[in-house]
Scaffold this motif. Structure first.
Motif, PDB file in Angstrom:
ATOM      1  N   ALA A   1       0.837  -1.207   0.000  1.00 55.38           N
ATOM      2  CA  ALA A   1       0.000   0.000   0.000  1.00 55.38           C
ATOM      3  C   ALA A   1       0.871   1.257   0.000  1.00 55.38           C
ATOM      4  CB  ALA A   1      -0.931  -0.006   1.206  1.00 55.38           C
ATOM      5  N   LEU A   2       1.859   1.316   0.883  1.00 54.61           N
ATOM      6  CA  LEU A   2       2.735   2.482   0.945  1.00 54.61           C
ATOM      7  C   LEU A   2       3.611   2.589  -0.302  1.00 54.61           C
ATOM      8  CD1 LEU A   2       3.744   2.329   4.707  1.00 54.61           C
ATOM      9  CD2 LEU A   2       2.152   3.921   3.608  1.00 54.61           C
ATOM     10  N   GLY A   3       4.009   1.444  -0.848  1.00 52.91           N
ATOM     11  CA  GLY A   3       4.798   1.447  -2.086  1.00 52.91           C
ATOM     12  C   GLY A   3       4.008   2.009  -3.257  1.00 52.91           C
ATOM     13  N   SER A   4       2.724   1.685  -3.318  1.00 48.72           N
ATOM     14  CA  SER A   4       1.874   2.237  -4.385  1.00 48.72           C
ATOM     15  C   SER A   4       1.777   3.749  -4.273  1.00 48.72           C
ATOM     16  CB  SER A   4       0.477   1.624  -4.318  1.00 48.72           C
ATOM     17  OG  SER A   4       0.547   0.236  -4.528  1.00 48.72           O
ATOM     18  N   LEU A   5       1.628   4.255  -3.067  1.00 49.54           N
ATOM     19  CA  LEU A   5       1.599   5.711  -2.873  1.00 49.54           C
ATOM     20  C   LEU A   5       2.955   6.335  -3.199  1.00 49.54           C
ATOM     21  CD1 LEU A   5      -0.447   5.922   0.433  1.00 49.54           C
ATOM     22  CD2 LEU A   5      -1.235   6.439  -1.882  1.00 49.54           C
TER      23      LEU A   5
ATOM     24  N   PHE B   1       3.539   7.153  -6.927  1.00 50.48           N
ATOM     25  CA  PHE B   1       2.966   8.424  -7.374  1.00 50.48           C
ATOM     26  C   PHE B   1       3.823   9.605  -6.923  1.00 50.48           C
ATOM     27  CE2 PHE B   1      -0.728   5.689  -7.769  1.00 50.48           C
ATOM     28  CZ  PHE B   1      -1.241   6.111  -8.989  1.00 50.48           C
ATOM     29  N   ALA B   2       4.342   9.536  -5.708  1.00 53.45           N
ATOM     30  CA  ALA B   2       5.179  10.627  -5.201  1.00 53.45           C
ATOM     31  C   ALA B   2       6.466  10.736  -6.029  1.00 53.45           C
ATOM     32  CB  ALA B   2       5.508  10.400  -3.733  1.00 53.45           C
ATOM     33  N   VAL B   3       7.090   9.609  -6.321  1.00 51.58           N
ATOM     34  CA  VAL B   3       8.327   9.621  -7.103  1.00 51.58           C
ATOM     35  C   VAL B   3       8.061  10.134  -8.517  1.00 51.58           C
ATOM     36  CG1 VAL B   3      10.076   8.131  -8.163  1.00 51.58           C
ATOM     37  CG2 VAL B   3       9.489   7.848  -5.765  1.00 51.58           C
ATOM     38  N   ALA B   4       6.931   9.736  -9.113  1.00 51.29           N
ATOM     39  CA  ALA B   4       6.598  10.200 -10.463  1.00 51.29           C
ATOM     40  C   ALA B   4       6.434  11.724 -10.485  1.00 51.29           C
ATOM     41  CB  ALA B   4       5.328   9.532 -10.946  1.00 51.29           C
ATOM     42  N   ALA B   5       5.916  12.283  -9.412  1.00 49.62           N
ATOM     43  CA  ALA B   5       5.741  13.735  -9.350  1.00 49.62           C
ATOM     44  C   ALA B   5       7.058  14.455  -9.069  1.00 49.62           C
ATOM     45  CB  ALA B   5       4.718  14.093  -8.275  1.00 49.62           C
ATOM     46  N   ILE B   6       7.930  13.834  -8.272  1.00 51.79           N
ATOM     47  CA  ILE B   6       9.185  14.484  -7.870  1.00 51.79           C
ATOM     48  C   ILE B   6      10.246  14.399  -8.973  1.00 51.79           C
ATOM     49  CG2 ILE B   6      11.124  14.348  -6.245  1.00 51.79           C
ATOM     50  CD1 ILE B   6       9.017  13.413  -4.152  1.00 51.79           C
ATOM     51  N   SER B   7      10.396  13.196  -9.553  1.00 49.78           N
ATOM     52  CA  SER B   7      11.453  12.990 -10.560  1.00 49.78           C
ATOM     53  C   SER B   7      10.904  12.193 -11.740  1.00 49.78           C
ATOM     54  CB  SER B   7      12.625  12.265  -9.917  1.00 49.78           C
ATOM     55  OG  SER B   7      13.626  12.024 -10.867  1.00 49.78           O
ATOM     56  N   PRO B   8      10.251  12.868 -12.676  1.00 53.66           N
ATOM     57  CA  PRO B   8       9.639  12.149 -13.806  1.00 53.66           C
ATOM     58  C   PRO B   8      10.644  11.393 -14.674  1.00 53.66           C
ATOM     59  CG  PRO B   8       8.806  14.396 -13.672  1.00 53.66           C
ATOM     60  CD  PRO B   8       9.922  14.279 -12.692  1.00 53.66           C
ATOM     61  N   THR B   9      11.852  11.912 -14.853  1.00 58.37           N
ATOM     62  CA  THR B   9      12.817  11.213 -15.706  1.00 58.37           C
ATOM     63  C   THR B   9      13.282   9.905 -15.061  1.00 58.37           C
ATOM     64  OG1 THR B   9      14.588  12.564 -14.784  1.00 58.37           O
ATOM     65  CG2 THR B   9      13.622  13.289 -16.870  1.00 58.37           C
ATOM     66  N   TRP B  10      13.547   9.928 -13.752  1.00 60.39           N
ATOM     67  CA  TRP B  10      13.942   8.711 -13.043  1.00 60.39           C
ATOM     68  C   TRP B  10      12.807   7.691 -13.091  1.00 60.39           C
ATOM     69  CZ3 TRP B  10      12.285   5.873  -8.840  1.00 60.39           C
ATOM     70  CH2 TRP B  10      13.191   4.973  -8.303  1.00 60.39           C
ATOM     71  N   PHE B  11      11.585   8.187 -12.874  1.00 62.88           N
ATOM     72  CA  PHE B  11      10.400   7.313 -12.901  1.00 62.88           C
ATOM     73  C   PHE B  11      10.227   6.692 -14.286  1.00 62.88           C
ATOM     74  CE2 PHE B  11       5.823   6.708 -13.587  1.00 62.88           C
ATOM     75  CZ  PHE B  11       5.540   5.839 -12.549  1.00 62.88           C
ATOM     76  N   GLU B  12      10.423   7.477 -15.340  1.00 61.40           N
ATOM     77  CA  GLU B  12      10.270   6.957 -16.700  1.00 61.40           C
ATOM     78  C   GLU B  12      11.278   5.854 -16.993  1.00 61.40           C
ATOM     79  OE1 GLU B  12      10.248   8.491 -21.341  1.00 61.40           O
ATOM     80  OE2 GLU B  12      10.818   9.879 -19.742  1.00 61.40           O
ATOM     81  N   ALA B  13      12.509   6.023 -16.537  1.00 68.04           N
ATOM     82  CA  ALA B  13      13.536   4.994 -16.738  1.00 68.04           C
ATOM     83  C   ALA B  13      13.153   3.697 -16.034  1.00 68.04           C
ATOM     84  CB  ALA B  13      14.886   5.494 -16.235  1.00 68.04           C
ATOM     85  N   ARG B  14      12.626   3.791 -14.817  1.00 67.99           N
ATOM     86  CA  ARG B  14      12.211   2.591 -14.081  1.00 67.99           C
ATOM     87  C   ARG B  14      11.025   1.901 -14.770  1.00 67.99           C
ATOM     88  NH1 ARG B  14      15.523   5.040 -12.892  1.00 67.99           N
ATOM     89  NH2 ARG B  14      17.437   4.159 -12.292  1.00 67.99           N
TER      90      ARG B  14
END
Length: 115
Positions: A55-59, A62-75
């Protein structure tokens, strides 16, 4: 036919049925472990972790996608490279884990049938 008498009788009948239903609700009180030490406490604690972590990982996703979109896109591109059968295997493992756990608790505390 007097509608006020019918309404009064119906209201009292509904209250009686509701009172009977409330009395039949089984109360679940989890049993606390008595005499467990060290290793058993660690295993019990680990068994309680998967659902909150998911549950916390799912939240957090979203936080990581908002903070660092490029890092999130690579993952997400790395996750897209995982073959479908491996996702099916992950789904089967998770289903068996939570299904077996739920079945265990249902078998331990069966709900009494209503009469």
């Amino acid at each position: 036919m007097d509608l006020t008498k019918i309404a009064a009788n119906l209201g009292s009948a509904v209250e009686e049925i509701a009172a009977q239903d409330r009395a039949d609700i089984p109360q679940f009180v989890p049993a606390t472990a008595q005499g467990k030490r060290g290793y058993d406490h660690v295993i019990d604690a680990m068994n309680r972790l998967p659902r909150p972590i998911m549950a916390l990982g799912s939240l957090a996703i979203f936080a990581v996608a908002a903070i660092s979109p490029t890092w999130f896109e690579a993952r997400m591109q790395a996750l897209a490279a995982i073959p479908d059968p491996m996702w099916w295997l992950l789904g089967a493992v998770m289903t068996c884990f939570f299904g077996a756990r739920e079945a265990h608790y249902i078998r331990q505390n069966p709900v009494a049938p209503k009469h």
